[in-house]
Design a protein around this motif. Structure first.
Motif, mmCIF file in Angstrom:
data_model
loop_
_atom_site.group_PDB
_atom_site.id
_atom_site.type_symbol
_atom_site.label_atom_id
_atom_site.label_comp_id
_atom_site.label_asym_id
_atom_site.label_seq_id
_atom_site.Cartn_x
_atom_site.Cartn_y
_atom_site.Cartn_z
ATOM 1 N N ASP A 127 -44.434 24.384 -41.472
ATOM 2 C CA ASP A 127 -45.516 25.377 -41.362
ATOM 3 C C ASP A 127 -45.017 26.485 -40.435
ATOM 4 O O ASP A 127 -44.687 26.227 -39.272
ATOM 5 C CB ASP A 127 -46.763 24.718 -40.773
ATOM 6 C CG ASP A 127 -47.946 25.665 -40.642
ATOM 7 O OD1 ASP A 127 -47.784 26.886 -40.814
ATOM 8 O OD2 ASP A 127 -49.054 25.166 -40.348
ATOM 9 N N LYS A 128 -44.960 27.702 -40.934
ATOM 10 C CA LYS A 128 -44.451 28.827 -40.139
ATOM 11 C C LYS A 128 -45.255 29.054 -38.859
ATOM 12 O O LYS A 128 -44.754 29.632 -37.903
ATOM 13 C CB LYS A 128 -44.428 30.113 -40.964
ATOM 14 C CG LYS A 128 -43.297 30.154 -41.959
ATOM 15 C CD LYS A 128 -43.062 31.574 -42.418
ATOM 16 C CE LYS A 128 -41.862 31.656 -43.309
ATOM 17 N NZ LYS A 128 -40.607 31.571 -42.615
ATOM 18 N N ASP A 129 -46.468 28.566 -38.816
ATOM 19 C CA ASP A 129 -47.305 28.748 -37.629
ATOM 20 C C ASP A 129 -46.876 27.860 -36.465
ATOM 21 O O ASP A 129 -47.266 28.112 -35.330
ATOM 22 C CB ASP A 129 -48.772 28.478 -37.983
ATOM 23 C CG ASP A 129 -49.694 28.739 -36.809
ATOM 24 O OD1 ASP A 129 -49.677 29.876 -36.284
ATOM 25 O OD2 ASP A 129 -50.401 27.799 -36.403
ATOM 26 N N ARG B 130 -51.696 19.908 -33.143
ATOM 27 C CA ARG B 130 -51.437 19.613 -34.557
ATOM 28 C C ARG B 130 -52.062 18.302 -34.984
ATOM 29 O O ARG B 130 -52.409 17.450 -34.164
ATOM 30 C CB ARG B 130 -49.923 19.533 -34.796
ATOM 31 C CG ARG B 130 -49.180 20.760 -34.392
ATOM 32 C CD ARG B 130 -49.506 21.891 -35.318
ATOM 33 N NE ARG B 130 -49.132 23.160 -34.703
ATOM 34 C CZ ARG B 130 -49.239 24.300 -35.311
ATOM 35 N NH1 ARG B 130 -49.696 24.378 -36.538
ATOM 36 N NH2 ARG B 130 -48.907 25.412 -34.695
ATOM 37 N N ASP C 90 -40.362 25.831 -39.543
ATOM 38 C CA ASP C 90 -40.886 26.828 -40.484
ATOM 39 C C ASP C 90 -41.086 26.227 -41.873
ATOM 40 O O ASP C 90 -42.003 26.628 -42.593
ATOM 41 C CB ASP C 90 -39.968 28.044 -40.555
ATOM 42 C CG ASP C 90 -40.063 28.939 -39.324
ATOM 43 O OD1 ASP C 90 -41.030 28.781 -38.536
ATOM 44 O OD2 ASP C 90 -39.177 29.802 -39.154
ATOM 45 N N HIS D 125 -53.779 27.247 -33.691
ATOM 46 C CA HIS D 125 -53.966 25.812 -33.443
ATOM 47 C C HIS D 125 -53.891 25.543 -31.937
ATOM 48 O O HIS D 125 -53.008 24.826 -31.462
ATOM 49 C CB HIS D 125 -52.894 24.986 -34.164
ATOM 50 C CG HIS D 125 -53.030 24.963 -35.641
ATOM 51 N ND1 HIS D 125 -52.483 25.931 -36.455
ATOM 52 C CD2 HIS D 125 -53.673 24.097 -36.453
ATOM 53 C CE1 HIS D 125 -52.765 25.658 -37.708
ATOM 54 N NE2 HIS D 125 -53.494 24.548 -37.738
ATOM 55 N N HIS E 198 -44.422 30.076 -34.926
ATOM 56 C CA HIS E 198 -45.129 31.356 -34.957
ATOM 57 C C HIS E 198 -44.306 32.525 -34.391
ATOM 58 O O HIS E 198 -44.787 33.324 -33.601
ATOM 59 C CB HIS E 198 -46.528 31.254 -34.324
ATOM 60 C CG HIS E 198 -46.590 30.806 -32.898
ATOM 61 N ND1 HIS E 198 -46.545 29.486 -32.547
ATOM 62 C CD2 HIS E 198 -46.694 31.490 -31.740
ATOM 63 C CE1 HIS E 198 -46.623 29.381 -31.235
ATOM 64 N NE2 HIS E 198 -46.712 30.585 -30.726
ATOM 65 N N VAL F 208 -48.602 16.275 -39.206
ATOM 66 C CA VAL F 208 -47.706 17.386 -38.902
ATOM 67 C C VAL F 208 -46.870 17.045 -37.664
ATOM 68 O O VAL F 208 -45.663 17.301 -37.628
ATOM 69 C CB VAL F 208 -48.498 18.700 -38.702
ATOM 70 C CG1 VAL F 208 -47.607 19.813 -38.170
ATOM 71 C CG2 VAL F 208 -49.147 19.122 -40.018
#
Length: 138
Positions: free
Chosen positions: A69-71, A118, A66, A114, A74, A122
């Motif tokens: 990237d919180k995605d 990635r 997170d 995505h 998710h 990332v």
């Protein structure tokens, strides 16, 4: 001729029915696998390169994702942790091939936004998070 064919079909049907009645019911049931102790389970997982993680380790891993990237996770912590353990297996199987580790992380950590995976940058961070939180001994 028609009578013989009909009689043969009836005889075959009866034979199959009688044969099915005589079968042992236990033969059709699948056997249950032996129960493993916690130590045996951990040992088998470690040999396969899959860490036996604690809920605290998994929470730290998801928090690290997170932070990137919180995605990535998710909102699906269990799925992210499972993918992290799989990433540890990749690290275990390819300890000196960071490019391969990153390549697997690139493809492994998909999300609705995505679906293709990635970027390598990332994925490298994901790989480091998995190594640090889930499988530091690999």
């Amino acid at each position: 001729m028609r009578t013989r064919t009909t009689a043969a079909l009836i005889a075959a049907t009866l034979l199959l029915t009688l044969t099915a009645c005589g079968e042992d019911d236990t033969a059709a049931k699948p056997s249950t696998p032996p129960t493993l102790t916690d130590e045996q389970r951990s040992s088998a997982l470690a040999a396969a390169g899959i860490p036996d993680t604690t809920p605290e380790q998994e929470a730290a891993f998801v928090a690290a994702l997170d932070a990137i990237d919180k995605d990535i996770a998710h909102g699906k912590a269990d799925k992210a942790s499972s993918r992290g353990r799989s990433q540890c297996q990749t690290i275990h199987e390819n300890p000196k091939d960071e490019a391969k580790q990153v390549d697997f992380a690139t493809k492994r950590f998909t999300s609705p936004t995505h679906p293709e995976g990635r970027t390598p940058d990332v994925a490298k961070k994901i790989n480091q998070a998995a190594h640090h939180h889930l499988c530091p001994n690999f």
